[in-house]
Design an enzyme around this catalytic site. Sequence first.
Site, PDB file in Angstrom:
ATOM      1  N   ASP A 212       2.256   8.769   3.301  1.00  0.00           N
ATOM      2  CA  ASP A 212       1.170   8.522   4.252  1.00  0.00           C
ATOM      3  C   ASP A 212       0.091   9.540   3.925  1.00  0.00           C
ATOM      4  O   ASP A 212       0.282  10.752   4.129  1.00  0.00           O
ATOM      5  CB  ASP A 212       1.687   8.699   5.695  1.00  0.00           C
TER       6      ASP A 212
ATOM      7  N   ASN B 208      -6.569   5.857  -3.936  1.00  0.00           N
ATOM      8  CA  ASN B 208      -6.979   4.455  -3.757  1.00  0.00           C
ATOM      9  C   ASN B 208      -6.744   3.934  -2.337  1.00  0.00           C
ATOM     10  O   ASN B 208      -7.424   2.996  -1.911  1.00  0.00           O
ATOM     11  CB  ASN B 208      -6.194   3.613  -4.780  1.00  0.00           C
TER      12      ASN B 208
ATOM     13  N   TYR C 101     -16.441   3.303   8.168  1.00  0.00           N
ATOM     14  CA  TYR C 101     -16.093   3.073   6.760  1.00  0.00           C
ATOM     15  C   TYR C 101     -17.187   3.627   5.842  1.00  0.00           C
ATOM     16  O   TYR C 101     -16.906   4.352   4.880  1.00  0.00           O
ATOM     17  CB  TYR C 101     -15.894   1.567   6.524  1.00  0.00           C
TER      18      TYR C 101
ATOM     19  N   LYS D  86     -16.818   6.761   3.108  1.00  0.00           N
ATOM     20  CA  LYS D  86     -16.985   6.593   1.656  1.00  0.00           C
ATOM     21  C   LYS D  86     -18.146   7.441   1.125  1.00  0.00           C
ATOM     22  O   LYS D  86     -18.101   7.931   0.002  1.00  0.00           O
ATOM     23  CB  LYS D  86     -17.164   5.109   1.324  1.00  0.00           C
TER      24      LYS D  86
END
Length: 257
Positions: free
Chosen positions: A60, A87, A153, A157
């Site tokens: 995790d 990833n 999100y 990123k």
Amino acid sequence: MLRFDGRTVLVTGGAGGQGSSHVRAYHAEGANVVIGGIDAGRGTALADELGDRARFVSLDVTDESSWSAAVQDTESAFGGLNVLVNNAGVQNPPALIEETDHATWSRILDVNLTGTFLGIKVAAPALRRAGGGAIVNIASVMGVGGTAHYAPYVASKWAVRGLTRTAALELGRDNIRVNTIHPGVIATPFIQEPAAGATAAIADFYSPEPFAVPRLGEPVDVTRLLLFLTSSDASFVTGSEYVIDGGLLLGPALQAA
Ligand SMILES: NC(=O)c1ccc[n+]([C@@H]2O[C@H](COP(=O)([O-])OP(=O)(O)OC[C@H]3O[C@@H](n4cnc5c(N)ncnc54)[C@H](O)[C@@H]3O)[C@@H](O)[C@H]2O)c1
């Protein structure tokens, strides 16, 4: 001699849509592969299918002790770690910023950003012990611009870019290179299934038709770039960002009437 003969690669989210493509390709090119993730069923099945030189480790990415155990397991199974692919990732259910709850914000940042930070932190000493290596952090085209309804999100990123550049500076003298890949829309469960808490999938409303390369990306498109970036052919490449999106960020490829 294959490109990754004798190398050991750890891919987080290694049983997912893109992760499994990466794992298969590294394995086919001679690497020992470690499939790190929370999906033990898929991870174990993939490791069993590949057989020799492949194993699943429960990982995790939000949990530092889970990282320590996974890296230790990798080193004792294969004698070292040469490549880390951060990833694993999750997306938020679409919502305006003012309608995004704090728990959703924290969950997305925790996996996408803190998970990547912990990976670099825990794997760097192992890469150093192996004499150097490469880290690739999977970001997104959403980490280059803004996207309405995807603030957690997008922010996660974008932050991975700053983390990557800083890690590249800190680790360069140890012969460890660190880069990001920014995929466009890739045909995986990530876009084909609704995110946790969402009702629609991205594939339900997105069409690649207006763009320069009018198709969805395939996991193998990203895999080919990843293998180059983590190979010795890319030994002078660090702190760099690679967009792979079929021209999505260019905007629509308008045709003359
Ligand atoms: N598919 C796309 O269009 C697209 C576009 C840009 C970027 N990305 C990024 O590519 C990466 C891979 O996504 P994908 O398309 O293969 O999607 P996917 O949903 O198939 O794979 C994501 C993987 O991450 C794993 N994961 C989630 N939380 C985790 C955790 N806490 N610890 C460990 N593993 C965890 C999942 O189990 C899954 O295996 C992600 O970082 C995603 O943000 C995807």
